[in-house]
Design a protein around this motif. Structure first.
Motif, PDB file in Angstrom:
ATOM      1  N   PRO A 255       0.665  -1.168   0.085  1.00  0.00           N
ATOM      2  CA  PRO A 255      -0.114  -0.027   0.008  1.00  0.00           C
ATOM      3  C   PRO A 255       0.879   1.272  -0.055  1.00  0.00           C
ATOM      4  N   GLN A 260       2.247   9.330   1.553  1.00  0.00           N
ATOM      5  CA  GLN A 260       2.078   9.124   0.116  1.00  0.00           C
ATOM      6  C   GLN A 260       0.725   9.376  -0.254  1.00  0.00           C
ATOM      7  N   GLY A 278      14.059   8.204  -3.997  1.00  0.00           N
ATOM      8  CA  GLY A 278      13.269   6.714  -4.112  1.00  0.00           C
ATOM      9  C   GLY A 278      12.369   6.852  -2.786  1.00  0.00           C
ATOM     10  N   GLY A 280       9.200   7.483  -3.540  1.00  0.00           N
ATOM     11  CA  GLY A 280       8.004   7.177  -4.354  1.00  0.00           C
ATOM     12  C   GLY A 280       7.411   8.363  -4.796  1.00  0.00           C
ATOM     13  N   LYS A 281       8.083   9.501  -5.220  1.00  0.00           N
ATOM     14  CA  LYS A 281       7.440  10.724  -5.862  1.00  0.00           C
ATOM     15  C   LYS A 281       6.827  10.248  -7.262  1.00  0.00           C
ATOM     16  N   THR A 282       7.526   9.723  -8.047  1.00  0.00           N
ATOM     17  CA  THR A 282       7.091   9.454  -9.287  1.00  0.00           C
ATOM     18  C   THR A 282       5.780   8.633  -9.137  1.00  0.00           C
ATOM     19  N   LEU A 283       5.864   7.621  -8.291  1.00  0.00           N
ATOM     20  CA  LEU A 283       4.852   6.623  -7.997  1.00  0.00           C
ATOM     21  C   LEU A 283       3.534   7.209  -7.499  1.00  0.00           C
ATOM     22  N   GLN A 545      18.403  16.582  -5.806  1.00  0.00           N
ATOM     23  CA  GLN A 545      18.768  16.020  -7.286  1.00  0.00           C
ATOM     24  C   GLN A 545      18.611  17.029  -8.440  1.00  0.00           C
ATOM     25  N   ARG A 578      13.509   2.376  -2.331  1.00  0.00           N
ATOM     26  CA  ARG A 578      14.617   1.894  -3.144  1.00  0.00           C
ATOM     27  C   ARG A 578      15.856   1.399  -2.580  1.00  0.00           C
ATOM     28  N   GLU A 733      16.177   3.330 -11.851  1.00  0.00           N
ATOM     29  CA  GLU A 733      16.761   2.692 -10.752  1.00  0.00           C
ATOM     30  C   GLU A 733      17.153   1.242 -11.410  1.00  0.00           C
ATOM     31  N   ARG A 784      20.402   5.543  -7.121  1.00  0.00           N
ATOM     32  CA  ARG A 784      19.734   4.799  -8.316  1.00  0.00           C
ATOM     33  C   ARG A 784      19.925   3.347  -7.816  1.00  0.00           C
TER      34      ARG A 784
HETATM   35  N1  LIG Z   1       4.547   2.684  -0.992  1.00  0.00           N
HETATM   36  C1  LIG Z   1       5.483   1.940  -1.590  1.00  0.00           C
HETATM   37  N2  LIG Z   1       5.605   0.475  -1.332  1.00  0.00           N
HETATM   38  C2  LIG Z   1       6.556  -0.067  -2.063  1.00  0.00           C
HETATM   39  N3  LIG Z   1       7.121   0.354  -2.897  1.00  0.00           N
HETATM   40  C3  LIG Z   1       7.125   1.604  -3.325  1.00  0.00           C
HETATM   41  C4  LIG Z   1       6.449   2.411  -2.470  1.00  0.00           C
HETATM   42  N4  LIG Z   1       6.510   3.661  -2.977  1.00  0.00           N
HETATM   43  C5  LIG Z   1       7.468   3.709  -3.828  1.00  0.00           C
HETATM   44  N5  LIG Z   1       7.899   2.238  -4.110  1.00  0.00           N
HETATM   45  C6  LIG Z   1       9.045   1.995  -4.924  1.00  0.00           C
HETATM   46  O1  LIG Z   1       9.981   2.600  -4.592  1.00  0.00           O
HETATM   47  C7  LIG Z   1      10.890   2.940  -5.900  1.00  0.00           C
HETATM   48  C8  LIG Z   1      11.003   4.555  -5.989  1.00  0.00           C
HETATM   49  O2  LIG Z   1       9.974   4.893  -6.243  1.00  0.00           O
HETATM   50  P1  LIG Z   1      10.138   6.458  -7.270  1.00  0.00           P
HETATM   51  O3  LIG Z   1      10.747   5.875  -8.395  1.00  0.00           O
HETATM   52  O4  LIG Z   1       8.647   6.657  -7.509  1.00  0.00           O
HETATM   53  O5  LIG Z   1      10.790   7.237  -6.464  1.00  0.00           O
HETATM   54  P2  LIG Z   1      10.886   8.747  -6.625  1.00  0.00           P
HETATM   55  O6  LIG Z   1      10.907   9.499  -5.372  1.00  0.00           O
HETATM   56  O7  LIG Z   1      10.587   9.451  -7.699  1.00  0.00           O
HETATM   57  O8  LIG Z   1      12.661   8.472  -6.918  1.00  0.00           O
HETATM   58  P3  LIG Z   1      13.615   9.461  -7.641  1.00  0.00           P
HETATM   59  O9  LIG Z   1      13.471  10.911  -7.124  1.00  0.00           O
HETATM   60  O10 LIG Z   1      14.958   9.012  -7.008  1.00  0.00           O
HETATM   61  O11 LIG Z   1      13.489   9.268  -9.147  1.00  0.00           O
HETATM   62  C9  LIG Z   1       9.918   2.292  -7.197  1.00  0.00           C
HETATM   63  O12 LIG Z   1      10.659   1.242  -7.056  1.00  0.00           O
HETATM   64  C10 LIG Z   1       8.578   2.170  -6.303  1.00  0.00           C
HETATM   65  O13 LIG Z   1       7.945   1.433  -7.216  1.00  0.00           O
END
Ligand SMILES: Nc1ncnc2c1ncn2[C@@H]1O[C@H](COP(=O)(O)OP(=O)(O)OP(=O)(O)O)[C@@H](O)[C@H]1O
Length: 918
Positions: A255, A260, A278, A280-283, A545, A578, A733, A784
């Motif tokens: 979840p 988030q 890492g 989960g911003k993009t997620l 970043q 990550r 990543e 990464r």
């Molecule tokens: N709540 C969650 N549960 C499990 N996995 C998660 C969760 N949130 C994010 N992730 C995983 O963590 C990893 C990083 O997510 P994401 O790429 O969205 O991060 P980010 O903040 O955009 O990273 P960056 O700034 O480094 O690009 C991805 O593999 C994503 O699927």
């Protein structure tokens, strides 16, 4: 029974009489008669006087009472009736108040004027009843008046409050910050005013309706004072409940965490998620898109902006798969395509078809025209170029430049080894104009930055400014934007000038990698908020970043976003999903030492992987060893069970980078499929072609290759090792990340050597601190990694950023073993004290060997294969050389005649491993 009148004045007189009677009785007889007589005279006079005063007082009383009753009786009765009924007064309260004040004054006057001692008790009671009726009537009117005044004073505030609160009354919307601040303040003020009013009034005296209004409002605002600050929290909790299906029950990963989920549903006008790598911003951005769709926002009302085309496609694919919405209906693109679509939309039918619409073409052709004519020294009236007057300026400066260059040989010294003079100048002039556009510098700005005391810069940049002027004229004359920057500016202008048409088309704009905004892109994004549009922004980013300062981005737009704009809600994300904990800690420690101010961001790791990042400090023949060593690490990863696509090799630079070029060559030599730079087909060894149902092309070297990068290959794309620059790795990543060439202050290291470009510098306006930006780049590389991170560097020249967090690294000092075939051996002349010299062909590189005769080294045989353990590398007159002696040299394979066909075996290691060859 008739009332018995009793007057105090007469009581007094009576007592006095009784006193005289006693006196008479006690007096001796002759005196007694005299006392009687005297008293009779005195008494009778006084009695008459008293009777007169009594009558006067009673007359005044009766007249006064009558007058007051007849004058004010009605108003008093009316007021008292309303008060008794709990009803509203039926006539003018102000007039009533005045009349009652007069009545009170009249009663007071009457009382003051009366000698009440001459009134009967009944008369006194009646007077006092009249007085208290007036007082009660006044009390009622005073309360009513005070209520009305209080009500009037509050009416404006209440109306303003209700109007602002109305959209939130159903608790269906997130409360925008400015509304929230207003409503928090207003509810407190109104509640305080209502409380003051209630304190000031006697509620039981007020008309019921007013009393009820007051107490209900007081209760409501008492509740609102607590509820408004908690409103959004409650909204978010409800929303999360309602969409728990989406936010918590997706099988592909766990979840979304609390932060988030909050980020997904919060809906201020501007929403900013500021979180480290890492987390989960993009997620979260992807989920917000899905959440909006599930809420019923039409797909066409949502626009998402990603940093790269690949990221846009990946996101669209993911959302389409999760929601069933057709991918083509999702508006997800890079900022440039987005701007282009707006400009296209606005210029449809405007006849832009004949214009140069291919971005970049306009500048290229202008540079070509000017440069070619100037190289041929064509005069303005001979040259076939646009804007001949500007060309005249260009030519004059360019001639001067050539004259200075002829003396200083600047171009010859600085051009690449296989680069022609024209190519060098063409590239510098294009970069010059490009940069001025990127940093939005006008010709006058550039001119101010030219160092007039440096002839090379002065002459070249003067020519560059002329070219910039010509280019700007072309930009002006062309209806359709002809470069990326122009595109952004034009789109921004269009949106601002017609917000109803463009901005209100989107109710939600989502932006990824928001830390990389530039002046132009920020204005573009903000243009969607212009006018009365109800557009909401959702941006995710991480100032740690921010790595595009050289490209015009300015991290301060991100860090100061909340100060620059209104209605900003920040949401942090503090769990890194990550990286292993050691990397998360190292990353935070790295950023804590930043040269520039950075936002504080607590972060913890979700992973419990116990891998530490590894530092490989190579010594001796570093440049020669590095590519082989990096590919050894790739092979180690593959051998330990990772797949090709699990491995990512990074370096500070890619284009024109020797480091990655050599790594790619080595990967190809070992037949490992890998990614090549943009526009170059990726490498896939011939042996695996038939595995993939794709057309394969062969490049010049005969290597088999796919036509496009891995992300564009679709489902049949072969797995391959990613090899790219750290910049290109942003947002991606991989389980195993190998950072090649983590060397300090080097042309390809990190920090990369801070280079100035004398020719182009006046057209650049970078505000970022170089070392802070390089630190952030290293942070991007480090983060990464999902499991292993390897930094390969040269011992003694390790990147300062690695040094900053060395404690988090496991340091490997790789054993330096050379294996190779002796290709040359030069013994010294017998009588000389000169060294033996030899060269060992180690395949990855050639190792020059050296030994002094008095060390008694073994004589090497050309064609034989040797292993040198722990060689000592020394700086000789021709660079690094390896000292060898009997204790370090081991013969692996004796000379094998070329006729055997084996002597050209490129892989001596295989031979050494083969016992049959010994
Ligand atoms: N709540 C969650 N549960 C499990 N996995 C998660 C969760 N949130 C994010 N992730 C995983 O963590 C990893 C990083 O997510 P994401 O790429 O969205 O991060 P980010 O903040 O955009 O990273 P960056 O700034 O480094 O690009 C991805 O593999 C994503 O699927």
């Amino acid at each position: 029974m008739p009332e018995r009148h009793s007057f105090p004045a007469f009581e007094e007189l009576k007592q006095e009489t009784q006193g005289v009677d006693v006196l008479v009785e006690l007096a001796p007889p002759p005196f007694e008669a005299a006392v009687d007589w005297l008293f009779d005279v005195e008494y009778l006079e006084r009695k008459a006087e008293l009777l007169e005063r009594r009558d006067a007082a009673r007359r005044r009383y009766q007249e006064g009472q009558r007058r007051i009753e007849s004058t004010y009786g009605t108003v008093v009765v009316r007021a008292l009736d309303r008060r008794a009924d709990g009803d509203q007064p039926r006539f003018d309260v102000d007039r009533m108040a005045t009349e009652l004040a007069d009545a009170k004054a009249a009663v007071d006057g009457l009382v003051a004027d009366l000698d009440e001692a001459f009134l009967t008790r009944a008369e006194r009671r009646k007077l006092s009843e009249l007085e208290s009726d007036i007082v009660a009537a006044r009390e009622y009117v005073r309360n009513k008046r005070a209520f009305d005044e209080g009500y009037d004073a509050l009416a404006g505030d209440l109306e303003a409050f209700e109007e602002r609160f109305e959209p939130y009354a159903g608790a269906e919307r997130y409360m925008v910050t400015s509304d929230r601040e207003f409503l928090v303040g207003a509810s407190r003020d109104i509640w305080a005013d209502l409380s003051d009013l209630a304190r000031e009034l006697q509620l039981h005296v007020l008309p019921d309706e007013d009393a009820r209004w007051l107490s209900e409002h007081k209760t409501r605002f008492g509740e609102l004072v607590d509820a408004i600050p908690a409103y959004n929290e409650e909204f978010v909790a409800n929303e999360r409940d309602r969409y728990a299906d989406l936010l918590e029950d997706r099988p592909e990963h766990g979840p979304l965490n609390d932060q988030q989920q909050n980020a997904v549903v919060r809906d201020d006008r501007r929403n900013l998620v500021d979180a480290s790598a890492g987390t989960g911003k993009t997620l979260t951005l992807t989920y917000r898109f899905q959440y909006l769709l599930e809420k019923g926002v039409p797909a066409g009302d949502i626009a998402a902006i990603t940093y790269t085309k690949d990221a846009a496609e990946e996101m669209a694919g993911r959302i389409a798969a999760a929601t069933g919405v057709d991918e083509d209906d999702l508006d997800i693109s890079t900022i440039h395509s987005f701007a282009l679509s707006i400009v296209d939309d606005a210029t449809v039918g405007s006849g832009s078809g004949d214009e140069e619409t291919d971005l970049g073409d306009a500048l290229d052709s202008l540079v070509d025209d000017y440069l070619e004519a100037a190289m041929a020294d064509e005069k303005p009236d001979e040259a076939d170029v646009p804007y001949p007057d500007v060309y005249g300026d260009f030519l004059a400066a360019f001639r001067e430049f050539r004259r200075v260059d002829a003396e200083e040989e600047y171009v010859d010294t600085h051009a690449g080894w296989n680069q022609s003079r024209t190519d060098f100048l063409r590239s510098k002039l294009t970069t010059f104009v490009d940069n001025a556009r990127t940093f939005d510098l006008e010709p006058a700005d550039v001119r101010r930055k030219i160092d007039e005391t440096a002839p090379i810069q002065f002459t070249f940049a003067t020519a560059g400014v002329a070219l910039l002027e010509a280019y700007l004229r072309r930009v002006e004359a062309t209806e359709h934007p002809i470069d990326f920057d122009e595109m952004i500016y034009a789109a921004t202008e269009l949106i601002e000038s017609a917000p109803d048409r463009f901005a209100s088309r989107y109710s939600h704009v989502l932006v990824d990698e928001f830390q990389d905004v530039s002046d132009a892109t920020l204005s573009f994004v903000e243009a969607f908020m212009s006018g009365d549009t109800e557009t909401h922004l959702f941006c995710v980013g991480d100032d740690w970043q921010s790595i595009y300062g050289f490209n015009g981005s300015n991290v301060r737009y991100f860090t100061e976003y909340g100060e620059r704009f209104e209605d900003v809600t920040y949401t942090p994300l503090e769990v890194n999903y990550r990286c292993p904990p050691s990397i998360v800690r190292a990353g935070a420690a790295l950023m804590a030492r930043s040269e520039a101010p950075q936002n504080d961001k607590p972060v913890t790791a979700c992973s419990d992987l116990e891998t530490d990042p590894t530092l490989h400090e190579l010594d001796g023949l570093y440049e020669a060893r590095e590519p082989g060593y990096v590919v050894d690490l790739v092979e180690d990863a593959l051998a330990s069970g990772y797949d090709l696509e699990d491995v990512m090799v990074l370096s500070r630079n890619d284009r024109n980078s020797t480091v990655l070029q050599q790594v790619r060559e080595e990967l190809a030599r070992r037949e490992i499929p890998h990614q090549r730079p943009d526009s170059v087909p990726d490498y896939v060894p011939e042996s695996t072609h038939e595995t993939f149902d794709r057309e394969v092309v062969f490049d010049d070297s005969g290597d088999a290759a796919f036509e496009s990068g891995p992300d564009e290959m679709g489902p049949d794309a072969p797995p391959m090792v990613t090899v790219q620059s750290v910049h290109a790795s942003k947002g991606t990543e991989a389980p195993v990340v190998i950072l090649a060439h983590a060397v300090d202050d080097d042309p390809e290291g990190i920090p990369v050597e801070e280079r100035t470009d004398e020719l182009v510098d006046p057209a650049i306006d970078i505000s970022a601190n170089h070392f802070a930006e390089e630190r952030r780049l290293f942070y991007v590389a480090l983060t990464r990694s999902e499991a292993e991170f390897h930094a390969v560097t040269k011992a003694g020249r390790t990147s300062r950023y690695v040094e900053d967090v060395r404690d988090y690294f496991e340091v490997v000092e790789p054993e330096f073993t050379l294996e190779g075939k002796c290709t040359e051996f030069t013994p010294p002349a017998d009588d000389s004290n000169r060294p033996f010299k030899a060269t060992l062909d180690c395949v990855d590189f050639e190792a020059p060997l050296m030994a002094w005769p008095n060390n008694d080294p073994p004589r090497l045989e050309e064609g034989a294969v040797y292993r040198i353990t722990d060689p000592v590398v020394e700086e000789g007159p021709f660079g690094e050389e390896i000292r060898y002696d009997r204790s370090t040299v081991e013969l692996l394979t004796s000379y094998v005649s070329t006729s055997s066909g084996d002597s050209d075996d490129p892989n001596p290691r295989a031979r050494a491993d083969d016992p049959g060859d010994d």
